[in-house]
Design a protein around this motif. Sequence first.
Motif, PDB file in Angstrom:
ATOM      1  N   GLU A 177       0.832  -1.209   0.000  1.00 31.55           N
ATOM      2  CA  GLU A 177       0.000   0.000   0.000  1.00 31.55           C
ATOM      3  C   GLU A 177       0.863   1.255   0.000  1.00 31.55           C
ATOM      4  O   GLU A 177       0.596   2.212  -0.737  1.00 31.55           O
ATOM      5  CB  GLU A 177      -0.918  -0.018   1.222  1.00 31.55           C
ATOM      6  CG  GLU A 177      -1.997   1.052   1.173  1.00 31.55           C
ATOM      7  CD  GLU A 177      -3.028   0.870   2.273  1.00 31.55           C
ATOM      8  OE1 GLU A 177      -4.082   1.514   2.186  1.00 31.55           O
ATOM      9  OE2 GLU A 177      -2.776   0.099   3.233  1.00 31.55           O
ATOM     10  N   LYS A 197      -7.755  -6.422  -4.791  1.00 26.20           N
ATOM     11  CA  LYS A 197      -8.667  -6.359  -3.649  1.00 26.20           C
ATOM     12  C   LYS A 197      -9.244  -7.731  -3.294  1.00 26.20           C
ATOM     13  O   LYS A 197      -9.591  -7.985  -2.130  1.00 26.20           O
ATOM     14  CB  LYS A 197      -9.805  -5.376  -3.923  1.00 26.20           C
ATOM     15  CG  LYS A 197     -10.750  -5.787  -5.043  1.00 26.20           C
ATOM     16  CD  LYS A 197     -11.843  -4.756  -5.248  1.00 26.20           C
ATOM     17  CE  LYS A 197     -12.786  -5.176  -6.372  1.00 26.20           C
ATOM     18  NZ  LYS A 197     -13.844  -4.170  -6.592  1.00 26.20           N
ATOM     19  N   ASP A 202      -7.228  -6.902   3.597  1.00 26.53           N
ATOM     20  CA  ASP A 202      -8.014  -5.709   3.930  1.00 26.53           C
ATOM     21  C   ASP A 202      -8.972  -5.292   2.815  1.00 26.53           C
ATOM     22  O   ASP A 202      -9.695  -4.309   2.951  1.00 26.53           O
ATOM     23  CB  ASP A 202      -7.087  -4.542   4.279  1.00 26.53           C
ATOM     24  CG  ASP A 202      -6.202  -4.109   3.109  1.00 26.53           C
ATOM     25  OD1 ASP A 202      -6.355  -4.641   1.987  1.00 26.53           O
ATOM     26  OD2 ASP A 202      -5.344  -3.226   3.327  1.00 26.53           O
ATOM     27  N   GLU A 204      -8.484  -3.797   0.204  1.00 25.96           N
ATOM     28  CA  GLU A 204      -8.161  -2.484  -0.365  1.00 25.96           C
ATOM     29  C   GLU A 204      -7.992  -2.617  -1.882  1.00 25.96           C
ATOM     30  O   GLU A 204      -7.251  -3.468  -2.362  1.00 25.96           O
ATOM     31  CB  GLU A 204      -6.872  -1.960   0.253  1.00 25.96           C
ATOM     32  CG  GLU A 204      -6.542  -0.528  -0.102  1.00 25.96           C
ATOM     33  CD  GLU A 204      -7.229   0.480   0.793  1.00 25.96           C
ATOM     34  OE1 GLU A 204      -7.394   1.624   0.353  1.00 25.96           O
ATOM     35  OE2 GLU A 204      -7.590   0.122   1.931  1.00 25.96           O
ATOM     36  N   TYR A 209      -7.170   2.297  -7.323  1.00 26.88           N
ATOM     37  CA  TYR A 209      -6.502   3.560  -7.001  1.00 26.88           C
ATOM     38  C   TYR A 209      -5.492   3.929  -8.077  1.00 26.88           C
ATOM     39  O   TYR A 209      -5.428   5.084  -8.526  1.00 26.88           O
ATOM     40  CB  TYR A 209      -5.806   3.462  -5.646  1.00 26.88           C
ATOM     41  CG  TYR A 209      -4.970   4.674  -5.328  1.00 26.88           C
ATOM     42  CD1 TYR A 209      -5.531   5.810  -4.766  1.00 26.88           C
ATOM     43  CD2 TYR A 209      -3.596   4.699  -5.623  1.00 26.88           C
ATOM     44  CE1 TYR A 209      -4.761   6.938  -4.507  1.00 26.88           C
ATOM     45  CE2 TYR A 209      -2.821   5.806  -5.365  1.00 26.88           C
ATOM     46  CZ  TYR A 209      -3.411   6.925  -4.805  1.00 26.88           C
ATOM     47  OH  TYR A 209      -2.652   8.047  -4.565  1.00 26.88           O
ATOM     48  N   ASN A 493      -6.333  -1.128   9.198  1.00 27.15           N
ATOM     49  CA  ASN A 493      -6.388   0.276   8.775  1.00 27.15           C
ATOM     50  C   ASN A 493      -6.250   1.178   9.999  1.00 27.15           C
ATOM     51  O   ASN A 493      -7.205   1.821  10.433  1.00 27.15           O
ATOM     52  CB  ASN A 493      -7.695   0.574   8.030  1.00 27.15           C
ATOM     53  CG  ASN A 493      -7.714   1.982   7.446  1.00 27.15           C
ATOM     54  OD1 ASN A 493      -6.667   2.595   7.244  1.00 27.15           O
ATOM     55  ND2 ASN A 493      -8.901   2.506   7.198  1.00 27.15           N
ATOM     56  N   LYS A 511      -0.894   5.617   3.566  1.00 31.08           N
ATOM     57  CA  LYS A 511      -1.366   6.492   2.489  1.00 31.08           C
ATOM     58  C   LYS A 511      -0.763   7.879   2.671  1.00 31.08           C
ATOM     59  O   LYS A 511      -0.208   8.207   3.723  1.00 31.08           O
ATOM     60  CB  LYS A 511      -2.886   6.578   2.485  1.00 31.08           C
ATOM     61  CG  LYS A 511      -3.622   5.268   2.182  1.00 31.08           C
ATOM     62  CD  LYS A 511      -5.130   5.496   2.191  1.00 31.08           C
ATOM     63  CE  LYS A 511      -5.896   4.275   1.704  1.00 31.08           C
ATOM     64  NZ  LYS A 511      -5.808   3.147   2.639  1.00 31.08           N
TER      65      LYS A 511
END
Length: 547
Positions: A177, A197, A202, A204, A209, A493, A511
């Motif tokens: 990530e 994903k 998770d 994500e 993205y 997270n 992030k």
Amino acid sequence: MKNVFVKRKNILITSILILCLILSTFAFAQQDTNDNENRVKNVILMIPDGMTIAHTTLARWYQDGEPLAMDELACGLIRTYSANNPITDSAPAATAYATGFKTQNRYLSIYPEMVSMPGVGQVDEKDFYKPIITVLEAAKKLGKSTGLVFTCQFPHATPAAFASHTDNRNDYESIAEQMVYNNIDVVLGGGYKYIDKNQRKDKEDLVGYLRQNGYFVTTNWHDAKNYSGQKIWGLFAQDAMHYDFDRKDAGEPSLAEMTQKALYILSKNRNGFFLMIEGSEIDWASHANDPVGVVSEVLAFDKAVKVALDFAKSREDTAVLIVPDHNNGGMTLGTRGVSIDSIMLNSLLKYIRKATRTGLGVEELLGNNRTDENIKKIVSKYYGIDDLTQDEINAIKSAPQGKLNTVLGQMISKRSYIGWTSDEHTGEEVVLYAYHPKNYIPRGVIDNTQVCDYMCEILGIDLYSFNENAYLSNIELEEKGYQVSIDNSNPSNIQLLINKGDKTYIIPQNKNIVIEGSNQYKLKFVSVYIPSAKKFFVSSDILDIIK
């Protein structure tokens, strides 16, 4: 380079004598120290993971003594120890190249809290675990394009050290990530499952993205090869890619092909680029004591070296550095109990030259059909061994999944008079190789941190200024009077919460964003949470957002 070391002294080095000794080992082919005259736009850093002199010697003999592309660049030796151990693992070794600082084993581009090796100064306690800005991150902030090319999975230690920060090199999901949010222009190699994903714990959507931010994301080499844009993630295996001897049936590109593509894309930027290329699986073959895998990966890496060197020599603005991160396996040509007079070149190479697959490639071909007859047939066809003993057949039968290269490696090594002292890393110096268009190159015995110093000097990057105030910890924010808390209710997270008045600023780990109500802001650097220390680090420009 002296300015870099003087600045670092205030952070790490406590002994002026040690500093002078380190500097005294670094000499250059030219004495002119005019920074601008020796600057380049582009640096290609190539890391043959775990490669030793024995590896290159064997690869050279494999091709009848013909020189390797990297041979002409050999110019010195590199000391490889980590902050807390004379034998480094890949994480601190890559960190030294990426940041110019030593850290401890398992850590990626963060300051250590444990320092025990001579010449490595203690870190201030408040800086324990703090992320260190990398040469890739700094180059990106200065408008250069950046790239990572490798054959392992992308969150593996070496590529990860250039674009992530953690105390656990095995935390692939967090590392992945961070690397996605670090906005690297070109990423080519393996590891698609870490951005998918449907395969991430998770859930994500990192593929989404990337695509939303202008990246071409693909698992197909044909599509990647024909891509003409400037931002790409090409991941050609769910996890690590195949060894070069085994890859053709898998439809995967070679390291040389990925290198060629990366250079094509990155060279479009007039400001230049930084590119790291890793021959990842030289190391894995060495862990397995597999000489066939070693030859496969050293030669594949050397072909990539030729691509990079041809590119650099075709222009006047590119430097190439080749720096193994450590030794591995203690490989020798010749072994205990065998007279040197009885080892002829043909006996050394006979079975290695007959091998057309690595041990892992043979494992795929065998599948679940490990009968005596099928083992004999496959090993004879792909290794040229027709005299397997029953003990060897039984060893092949009982080899755990993913470990047949270790079993076959022993059989090939014994027949080829190749010795191994370890199935782990070893602590000797490694060979330094360098090319600069004006022959301004490091020579002698240098420290691995000095490789980063050299790259920053010729690129005109003051990495110290990036690191001086790059990150603030949750503790430092509290000391500044902010109401801060860490929300770990969702372990996948973790978030930093900063309350100011009636506003709450939410900073997710891994992030580079800040969320406040319906507003979202971008930070200069990714946010990092270190679970073992319960420390959360956020880019210092958060102060401009919450002021």
